[in-house]
Design a protein around this motif. Structure first.
Motif, PDB file in Angstrom:
ATOM      1  N   LEU A 157      87.999  54.837 104.854  1.00 40.43           N
ATOM      2  CA  LEU A 157      87.996  54.776 103.686  1.00 40.43           C
ATOM      3  C   LEU A 157      86.301  54.127 102.718  1.00 40.43           C
ATOM      4  O   LEU A 157      86.426  54.156 101.618  1.00 40.43           O
ATOM      5  N   GLY A 158      85.723  55.040 104.268  1.00 37.17           N
ATOM      6  CA  GLY A 158      84.382  55.538 103.482  1.00 37.17           C
ATOM      7  C   GLY A 158      84.182  56.191 102.640  1.00 37.17           C
ATOM      8  O   GLY A 158      83.936  56.255 102.247  1.00 37.17           O
ATOM      9  N   VAL A 159      85.179  57.178 103.122  1.00 37.75           N
ATOM     10  CA  VAL A 159      85.250  58.409 102.545  1.00 37.75           C
ATOM     11  C   VAL A 159      85.661  58.232 101.243  1.00 37.75           C
ATOM     12  O   VAL A 159      85.082  59.085  99.660  1.00 37.75           O
ATOM     13  N   VAL A 160      86.703  58.172 101.086  1.00 38.84           N
ATOM     14  CA  VAL A 160      87.560  57.285  99.555  1.00 38.84           C
ATOM     15  C   VAL A 160      86.747  56.777  98.751  1.00 38.84           C
ATOM     16  O   VAL A 160      86.374  56.669  97.355  1.00 38.84           O
ATOM     17  N   GLY A 161      85.663  55.464  98.996  1.00 35.52           N
ATOM     18  CA  GLY A 161      84.975  54.846  98.844  1.00 35.52           C
ATOM     19  C   GLY A 161      83.636  55.467  97.914  1.00 35.52           C
ATOM     20  O   GLY A 161      83.361  55.569  96.834  1.00 35.52           O
ATOM     21  N   ILE A 162      83.701  56.274  98.500  1.00 29.46           N
ATOM     22  CA  ILE A 162      82.096  56.731  97.879  1.00 29.46           C
ATOM     23  C   ILE A 162      82.206  57.683  96.962  1.00 29.46           C
ATOM     24  O   ILE A 162      81.768  58.181  96.210  1.00 29.46           O
ATOM     25  N   ILE A 163      83.778  59.158  97.154  1.00 29.27           N
ATOM     26  CA  ILE A 163      84.078  59.223  95.794  1.00 29.27           C
ATOM     27  C   ILE A 163      85.054  58.917  94.725  1.00 29.27           C
ATOM     28  O   ILE A 163      84.749  58.776  93.657  1.00 29.27           O
ATOM     29  N   LEU A 164      84.980  57.547  95.460  1.00 29.27           N
ATOM     30  CA  LEU A 164      85.748  55.875  93.885  1.00 29.27           C
ATOM     31  C   LEU A 164      84.527  55.929  93.695  1.00 29.27           C
ATOM     32  O   LEU A 164      84.450  55.454  91.862  1.00 29.27           O
ATOM     33  N   SER A 165      83.446  55.497  94.163  1.00 28.89           N
ATOM     34  CA  SER A 165      82.465  55.515  92.738  1.00 28.89           C
ATOM     35  C   SER A 165      81.347  56.452  91.968  1.00 28.89           C
ATOM     36  O   SER A 165      81.147  55.789  91.124  1.00 28.89           O
ATOM     37  N   ILE A 166      81.596  57.639  92.321  1.00 32.20           N
ATOM     38  CA  ILE A 166      81.493  58.712  91.900  1.00 32.20           C
ATOM     39  C   ILE A 166      82.208  58.809  90.497  1.00 32.20           C
ATOM     40  O   ILE A 166      81.885  59.252  89.401  1.00 32.20           O
ATOM     41  N   VAL A 167      83.885  58.460  90.256  1.00 31.22           N
ATOM     42  CA  VAL A 167      84.211  57.919  90.028  1.00 31.22           C
ATOM     43  C   VAL A 167      84.503  57.237  88.890  1.00 31.22           C
ATOM     44  O   VAL A 167      84.771  57.465  87.730  1.00 31.22           O
ATOM     45  N   LEU A 168      83.910  55.699  89.078  1.00 33.34           N
ATOM     46  CA  LEU A 168      83.845  54.607  89.233  1.00 33.34           C
ATOM     47  C   LEU A 168      82.593  54.509  87.692  1.00 33.34           C
ATOM     48  O   LEU A 168      82.652  54.853  85.999  1.00 33.34           O
ATOM     49  N   PHE A 169      81.406  55.408  88.018  1.00 33.82           N
ATOM     50  CA  PHE A 169      80.463  55.869  87.194  1.00 33.82           C
ATOM     51  C   PHE A 169      80.787  56.732  86.308  1.00 33.82           C
ATOM     52  O   PHE A 169      80.192  56.455  85.055  1.00 33.82           O
ATOM     53  N   ARG A 170      81.386  57.593  85.995  1.00 35.96           N
ATOM     54  CA  ARG A 170      82.034  58.757  84.830  1.00 35.96           C
ATOM     55  C   ARG A 170      82.208  57.281  83.822  1.00 35.96           C
ATOM     56  O   ARG A 170      82.208  57.744  82.608  1.00 35.96           O
ATOM     57  N   TYR A 171      83.492  56.638  83.921  1.00 38.02           N
ATOM     58  CA  TYR A 171      83.660  55.693  83.306  1.00 38.02           C
ATOM     59  C   TYR A 171      82.570  54.806  83.311  1.00 38.02           C
ATOM     60  O   TYR A 171      82.906  54.204  81.734  1.00 38.02           O
ATOM     61  N   ILE A 172      82.062  54.064  83.981  1.00 38.83           N
ATOM     62  CA  ILE A 172      81.392  53.000  82.906  1.00 38.83           C
ATOM     63  C   ILE A 172      80.366  53.434  82.344  1.00 38.83           C
ATOM     64  O   ILE A 172      79.983  52.777  81.110  1.00 38.83           O
ATOM     65  N   PHE A 173      79.400  54.746  82.828  1.00 34.28           N
ATOM     66  CA  PHE A 173      79.172  55.413  81.714  1.00 34.28           C
ATOM     67  C   PHE A 173      79.086  56.341  80.974  1.00 34.28           C
ATOM     68  O   PHE A 173      78.401  56.840  79.671  1.00 34.28           O
TER      69      PHE A 173
END
Length: 556
Positions: free
Chosen positions: A169-185
């Motif tokens: 979930l460390g690997v998944v969490g890092i990639i999900l954070s990248i995706v999340l920033f795309r929608y937040i900003f």
């Protein structure tokens, strides 16, 4: 069949080699499997090792301990050799901001880890294992295990277990954070791409070619040495087309410039305006036109392969005077550098040389240009470095507030020596060049041995530990992964106005996570994530290793 049973269940050297080979080979095969486009890669070696350890397949404890530590040293040292040349330069210009933000991710992760330790009461050694898995940093795991053994005189299997539980979930969490920033900003890729050229610092420092016409009366009649002394910027005059005679020449330091002479200049985007203001106006004359003027002059790339050249500056070689040629660019690790006289050449550099066929043939013999020599591994410098790294890592020194002497250990010592020796070795005639494939082979063998040993050692109690509360570690790991990235990523975007592609590389680099970088590169469609990843990777890797050890030393 007794021999086969003995081979599988015994404790012989053959048994140990067989088990290690099975764990590594099958783990690597499993690592090729992708789930939702994401692969855990070599970490499958750890998981398969845990599985075999759980079903009772063991290796002699002493052999396991040796292979684990030796694998860790090979892995850490090869990483240091790779990042060393760029470690210090990564602090220049915009790299300072990126490294500060990446350091913030590391330190905030450490703070969150310590807070969870205080709230839950979990042992700090276990929390460091969770931290290493949550940030997908295997060297941190190795450093923590080795430091724990130095302090306590025994091993703690929960460090490796916690790492294995938190890693996926460390690997998944890092990639999900990248995706999340795309929608937040609300990132618009077209807009992000349009700002790249103006903010790309690497393009500002790379070598480019320009044609100028000499128009400044104050430099008429002056030679190139005097002109360079006046301007004091990094540039090389590759060719001169004399206005009076129409002759094309490879200039030397004593070559005189006169009115309306045309020159081919190699410089970067930062300096060209200053150079143009001093010499004369830029003219529309590309390289192909220069080549047509005189077929006797050729341009060729030559590899530096003679050890005697290693660490010497271009100016000290006096190639212009000896051979009548001009070095215009130096390609190092895929980047074209300006061939300034002060630039120190290293084994493996590829220099662009301009001159006659005969002159280039002579300078080729002088510089080496032997690909066979480059392919030969320089084992002396590697093992000298490892020896010095082990020596440095074994030196105890006192830090105020820590009751016992601190050691850099078998992770920190080789890492620091590798960084220093790869950066400064050429200056002292030490050949540190290793081909990328050789470095990668050394690194992959090291990490494979290390993960196999860690998995086999942790497998016996893995299921029992997870069932008896270890499943909670997954949640702690997610918190350690996501919170620092969301906080620092928001600061990077809102305060420092980072380009989204740069931010993706920063996130992947601050976690030293190749799967996240692979996703970022595929998403961006350009090399900006890789540039920022490489900028912060050296310092981040260093901090991950050191902070993992400090947590054990300070709070054990």
């Amino acid at each position: 069949m007794e021999w086969l049973i003995e081979l599988i269940t015994g404790t012989s050297i053959a048994h140990s080699i067989l088990v290690m080979a099975l764990v590594i080979s099958i783990g690597l095969l499993l690592g090729k499997v992708k789930i939702f486009g994401i692969s855990l890669g070599t970490t499958w070696i750890l998981f398969f090792g845990i599985f075999l350890g759980h079903i009772g397949l063991q290796v002699d404890e002493n052999i396991l301990h040796f292979l684990k530590e030796f694998g860790l040293i090979l892995f850490i040292y090869s990483i240091g050799m790779q990042v060393g040349p760029s470690f210090f330069s990564s602090f220049k210009q915009g790299g300072i901001t990126l490294n500060i933000l990446a350091s913030g991710v590391v330190l905030l992760g450490v703070l969150v880890t310590y807070i969870i330790h205080l709230v839950t009461g979990l042992p700090i050694a276990t929390m460091v294992g969770i931290l290493s898995g949550a940030v997908t940093n295997t060297p941190g795991l190795g450093a923590a295990q080795q430091t724990y053994t130095d302090v306590m005189g025994t091993t703690d299997p929960t460090i490796a277990t916690a790492y294995a539980v938190a890693y996926p979930l460390g690997v998944v969490g890092i990639i999900l954070s990248i995706v999340l920033f795309r929608y937040i900003f609300k990132v618009n890729f077209a807009k992000e791409n349009s700002t790249l050229d103006g903010n790309d610092a690497s393009k500002m420092t790379e070598a480019h070619m320009y044609s100028l016409q000499v128009m400044n009366p104050s430099i008429f009649g002056k030679n190139i040495r005097e002109v360079k002394r006046l301007i004091d910027k990094e540039f090389v005059i590759s060719r001169v087309l004399y206005a009076k005679t129409g002759v094309l020449d490879v200039p030397q330091t004593k070559t005189i410039l006169e009115e309306n002479d045309k020159i081919l200049v190699v410089s970067n985007l930062k300096n060209i305006d200053v150079i143009e203001a001093f010499i004369g106006q830029r003219i529309d004359m590309d390289r192909s036109e220069w080549n047509k003027l005189d077929s006797q002059l050729v341009s060729r790339r030559i590899s530096i392969t003679k050890p005697a050249i290693n660490g010497r500056s271009i100016g000290s070689l006096k190639l212009r005077n000896l051979f009548g040629i001009n070095i215009t660019r130096v390609n190092r690790a895929g980047v074209d550098l300006i061939a300034d006289s002060r630039l120190q050449l290293q084994l493996g550099d590829r220099v662009t040389v301009v001159g006659s066929e005969e002159s280039i043939a002579n300078v080729e013999k002088f510089l080496g240009n032997s690909l066979k020599r480059l392919r030969e591994p320089n084992l002396i410098s590697i093992f000298i470095g490892i020896a010095l790294g082990v020596l440095l890592g074994s030196i105890p020194f006192m830090i105020p507030g820590i009751p016992q002497p601190v050691k850099l250990g078998l992770a920190g010592g080789p890492l620091i020596v590798a960084i220093l020796i790869s950066k400064f070795g050429p200056k002292y005639k030490l050949i540190t060049y290793t081909t990328m494939s050789a470095n990668l082979m050394l690194r992959e063998i090291g990490i494979a041995l290390f993960l196999a040993c860690v998995g086999l050692g942790a497998g016996e109690n893995f299921v029992e530990t997870v069932v008896n509360g270890g499943y909670k570690w997954v949640g702690y790991g997610v918190i350690i992964t996501v919170v620092p990235l969301l906080v620092i990523g928001t600061i990077g975007r809102k305060v420092y106005k980072l380009n989204y592609f740069t931010l993706m590389g920063l996130i992947a680099g601050s976690m030293t996570d190749p799967p996240a970088l692979s996703y970022a590169n595929a998403t961006a469609g350009n090399d900006m994530p890789a540039v920022s990843y490489a900028t912060v990777y050296p310092l981040t890797m260093f901090l991950r290793v050191i902070t993992a050890q400090l947590l054990i030393l300070l709070f054990l």
